[in-house]
Design an enzyme around this catalytic site. Structure first.
Site, mmCIF file in Angstrom:
data_model
loop_
_atom_site.group_PDB
_atom_site.id
_atom_site.type_symbol
_atom_site.label_atom_id
_atom_site.label_comp_id
_atom_site.label_asym_id
_atom_site.label_seq_id
_atom_site.Cartn_x
_atom_site.Cartn_y
_atom_site.Cartn_z
ATOM 1 N N LYS A 1 11.257 -16.455 -9.988
ATOM 2 C CA LYS A 1 11.068 -15.512 -11.118
ATOM 3 C C LYS A 1 10.038 -16.046 -12.102
ATOM 4 O O LYS A 1 9.180 -15.309 -12.575
ATOM 5 C CB LYS A 1 12.380 -15.295 -11.885
ATOM 6 N N GLU B 1 15.731 -19.439 -6.864
ATOM 7 C CA GLU B 1 15.401 -18.067 -7.267
ATOM 8 C C GLU B 1 14.846 -18.055 -8.690
ATOM 9 O O GLU B 1 13.896 -17.321 -8.997
ATOM 10 C CB GLU B 1 16.647 -17.171 -7.120
ATOM 11 N N LYS C 1 5.321 -4.988 -4.242
ATOM 12 C CA LYS C 1 6.774 -4.832 -4.184
ATOM 13 C C LYS C 1 7.309 -4.862 -2.752
ATOM 14 O O LYS C 1 8.274 -5.544 -2.467
ATOM 15 C CB LYS C 1 7.148 -3.519 -4.873
ATOM 16 N N ARG D 1 3.729 -0.521 -4.833
ATOM 17 C CA ARG D 1 3.453 -0.975 -3.468
ATOM 18 C C ARG D 1 2.093 -1.638 -3.341
ATOM 19 O O ARG D 1 1.801 -2.285 -2.342
ATOM 20 C CB ARG D 1 3.520 0.207 -2.500
ATOM 21 N N CYS E 1 0.844 -1.182 0.000
ATOM 22 C CA CYS E 1 0.000 0.000 0.000
ATOM 23 C C CYS E 1 0.889 1.244 0.000
ATOM 24 O O CYS E 1 1.963 1.246 0.575
ATOM 25 C CB CYS E 1 -0.937 0.089 1.185
ATOM 26 N N ASN F 1 -1.686 1.812 6.096
ATOM 27 C CA ASN F 1 -0.876 0.693 5.579
ATOM 28 C C ASN F 1 -0.671 -0.305 6.706
ATOM 29 O O ASN F 1 -0.446 0.099 7.843
ATOM 30 C CB ASN F 1 0.518 1.181 5.171
ATOM 31 N N GLY F 2 -0.651 -1.590 6.357
ATOM 32 C CA GLY F 2 -0.370 -2.609 7.374
ATOM 33 C C GLY F 2 -1.648 -3.231 7.893
ATOM 34 O O GLY F 2 -2.722 -3.078 7.300
ATOM 35 N N TRP G 1 -3.106 -2.618 -1.516
ATOM 36 C CA TRP G 1 -2.866 -4.054 -1.685
ATOM 37 C C TRP G 1 -3.727 -4.704 -0.611
ATOM 38 O O TRP G 1 -3.440 -4.581 0.577
ATOM 39 C CB TRP G 1 -1.384 -4.366 -1.482
HETATM 40 C C1 F6R Z 1 10.580 -11.635 -5.892
HETATM 41 C C2 F6R Z 1 10.794 -10.553 -4.947
HETATM 42 C C3 F6R Z 1 10.489 -10.794 -3.523
HETATM 43 C C4 F6R Z 1 11.397 -9.938 -2.622
HETATM 44 C C5 F6R Z 1 10.959 -10.066 -1.169
HETATM 45 C C6 F6R Z 1 11.850 -9.267 -0.249
HETATM 46 O O1 F6R Z 1 11.012 -11.281 -7.157
HETATM 47 O O2 F6R Z 1 11.166 -9.473 -5.318
HETATM 48 O O3 F6R Z 1 10.575 -12.138 -3.179
HETATM 49 O O4 F6R Z 1 12.710 -10.347 -2.772
HETATM 50 O O5 F6R Z 1 9.645 -9.648 -1.034
HETATM 51 O O6 F6R Z 1 11.821 -7.919 -0.591
HETATM 52 P P1 F6R Z 1 12.949 -6.913 -0.125
HETATM 53 O O7 F6R Z 1 14.192 -7.284 -0.849
HETATM 54 O O8 F6R Z 1 12.430 -5.570 -0.509
HETATM 55 O O9 F6R Z 1 13.104 -7.092 1.351
#
Ligand code: F6R
Length: 601
Positions: free
Chosen positions: A483, A479, A596, A29, A2, A104-105, A78
């Site tokens: 993806k 990983e 994100k 977000r 969010c 948010n949250g 979100w």
């Molecule tokens: C997948 C992806 C997520 C982030 C995870 C942690 O492509 O991007 O799995 O890696 O949500 O996010 P950060 O790195 O922002 O703590």
């Protein structure tokens, strides 16, 4: 998760337009729904809510519906509590429609707090947990309290990590509370003020910020008041807190798609330079961090999702390069290790956003045991950066696509450099990574992308894709699967090559696709053996390797990068994931159900 953007100006500002512009920057977000409430110069209150992405909102129609004004509050959502609908989009309102709240949250004690409000006759019009904040503020203000005090008393009662901003649409006063989720005040010229969950919400207008820390709140006076400086308070005691204005140097990177169709491919291509940028660090800071790693009694590398896979690769890197035992852990599981943490423990927290709640909780666990925290983080000023004892920036620039790519390879690069520095071989590490950066630059050419596109056409109808690797490329296989899952929605599964025969091989049939990450290292002979096992059962083997082999049905050439093999091996899979998304009609920037920054548990 969010995004919040609030604007409070004076005179002839176009607040809804500024909020809309800021929210578009925060779309990554959350993109289920959005809403903006504005108060115009005559005090008229208008609200616009829509389901879907705010990126598509036309500024002219927003202006037509909301007019202009000096105060506006907006949110891109979100969904957590309550489905995706205009009713559940924020801002939410109290019974009288006077107090607008964006949030948010999650409010963990939602049920407990809502029941008495319902019993006292408050009408709830949404399924959100947010709405209860509005009704409590309404009650407290009904007893004669100011907005600021009412918001403070509500904030004191909320459990869980969250942040909210409440606007009294009558007085245009604003109260913003931070309870574990970020909120930042932007101080513009001529009394123009912003509040956002991310500096990019207002960075085009001001770089002067005041951070609201956890369990603190900010209060902004109405737009007619002479003093436009916000005041800050502790939520618990109500005591005033003094704050400094900090000028943010971070540019956030270019936020346009720079001619690319999507952020994802733009960010993949930016890896031509981001690997070199990641290791462009002051030597003394790297040596200092390496010294802490060497001397710590127990080192944990912790991250979530993709960052968690990078941490798992880090465990191998430190072992192979520095002969140093470090433990990797998935952030959401880190609390289970608490019995091993002491004041001599070092936690390395790895994160793009620096806002992932699982990781922030893990830090709290580490800190409660007196451990030291070193973070590797991309977003300057993020909660993680501010909560750490030491930090190193990833220097990848803003990463907007939900699927992490350039931040991933930046994290891998920095961990590899730290492993070399821990071994006392910083210069060797730099040389290797600069060579790798140059090789990646050569690799990312249109012909290479075309070859991967052809593979994507072959794989687009697959139901499952398996990915195998060994050693440091085992976490990279996992990983790769992340993806593929998030961008193409194809079921993908990454595992250690050696595990194939312990179960997953039963799933391999004629035509099953299996990506094999075969680096030129000690594990090469064995991983090629695993590839053969797949081939023997009719599987379609895609080799990601420096050299071709008869075992491969399709070869994706990567440079022979030595210890940097995880960096070069993941890149072709990122490109494959992008093209699979396109071929399957999926927007690669915004996978369904994901966001994100994951700021909920
Ligand atoms: C997948 C992806 C997520 C982030 C995870 C942690 O492509 O991007 O799995 O890696 O949500 O996010 P950060 O790195 O922002 O703590």
């Amino acid at each position: 998760m969010c995004g919040i953007v609030v604007y409070s100006g004076r005179g002839r500002d176009d607040a809804p337009a500024l909020v809309l512009e800021g929210l578009k920057k925060l779309e990554y977000r959350g993109y289920d729904s959005w809403g903006i409430t504005s108060v115009d110069r005559k005090g008229r209150v208008s609200t616009l809510k829509r389901v879907g992405k705010i990126g598509g909102a036309d500024p002219r129609s927003v202006r037509k519906l909301l007019g202009s004004g000096s105060v506006a509050v907006g949110h891109t959502r979100w969904a957590t509590h309550g489905g995706i609908s205009e009713r559940n989009a924020h801002p939410q309102f109290d019974c009288a429609g006077r107090i607008a709240v964006v949030h948010n949250g999650i409010i963990e004690n939602y049920q407990e707090l809502k029941a008495p409000l319902v019993a006292r006759g408050h009408r709830f019009t949404s399924e959100t947990d947010t709405e209860l904040i509005t009704h409590y503020i309404e009650e407290y203000m009904g007893k004669g309290l100011s907005l600021q005090e009412a918001a403070r008393l509500v904030a004191r009662r909320l459990k869980g990590r969250s942040a909210f901003v409440a606007v009294d649409t009558r007085s245009c006063r604003i109260a913003a509370a931070r309870l574990g989720a970020p909120l930042i005040v932007g101080v513009g010229d001529k009394g123009r003020l912003f509040i956002s969950s991310d500096v990019s919400g207002f960075l085009d207008h001001t770089k002067r910020v005041m951070y609201i820390d956890d369990n603190e709140m900010a209060a902004l006076s109405g737009s007619g008041d002479r003093s436009r400086m916000p005041s800050f308070f502790e939520i618990g005691s109500g005591k005033r807190v003094r704050k400094r204005i900090i000028t943010v140097g971070w540019k956030g990177g270019t936020e346009s798609k720079s001619g690319y169709e999507h952020f994802l491919i733009k960010e993949i291509m930016e890896q031509k330079r981001t690997i070199a940028q990641a290791i462009n660090q002051d030597d003394w800071r790297i040596r200092q961090a390496a010294g802490r790693i060497r001397n710590a009694f127990g080192v944990f590398i912790v991250g979530a999702g993709t960052a968690g896979r990078v941490c798992a690769a880090g465990e191998y890197l430190f072992s192979d390069i520095a002969r140093k035992h470090v433990n990797s852990a998935v952030a959401s599981e880190f609390a289970s290790y608490r019995h091993y943490l002491t004041r001599k423990t070092l936690m390395i927290a790895v994160s793009q956003s620096g806002e992932t709640v699982d990781l922030l909780d893990a830090i709290d666990v580490a800190k409660s045991k007196g451990a030291r925290v070193l973070s590797l983080v991309n977003v300057f000023g993020s909660t993680l950066m501010r909560a750490s004892d030491d930090y190193l920036m990833l220097n990848a620039g803003a990463e907007k696509a939900v699927a992490s790519t350039k931040a991933t390879t930046a994290q891998l690069s920095l961990l590899t450099l730290l492993a070399y520095a821990t071994a006392g071989r910083l210069k060797d590490g730099k040389r290797l990574l600069l060579d790798t950066a140059a090789q990646v630059n050569d690799m990312l050419n249109p012909r290479y992308e075309d070859r991967i596109k052809r593979l994507a056409r072959k794989l687009k109808g697959q139901k499952d894709i398996f990915v195998i690797g060994r050693g440091v490329n085992y976490p990279m296989a996992e990983e790769a699967a992340i993806k593929l899952q998030e961008t193409s929605y194809i079921h993908a599964h990454g595992f250690a090559g050696g595990e194939l025969k312990h179960g997953p091989l039963a799933l391999v049939r004629k035509g099953s696709a299996c990506i094999v990450m075969a680096a030129n290292d000690d594990s090469k002979r064995e991983i090629m053996g695993n590839a053969m096992e797949v081939r023997a059962r009719g599987g379609y083997v895609i080799g990601v390797a420096p050299e071709n082999s008869d075992v491969f049905d399709y070869w994706l050439k990567v440079p022979d990068a030595g210890s940097a093999s995880p960096i070069v091996n993941i890149i072709p899979v990122q490109i494959l994931a992008y093209h699979l998304a396109l071929l399957r009609g999926i927007n690669p920037d915004y996978p369904r159900n994901l966001a994100k920054s994951v700021t909920v548990k």
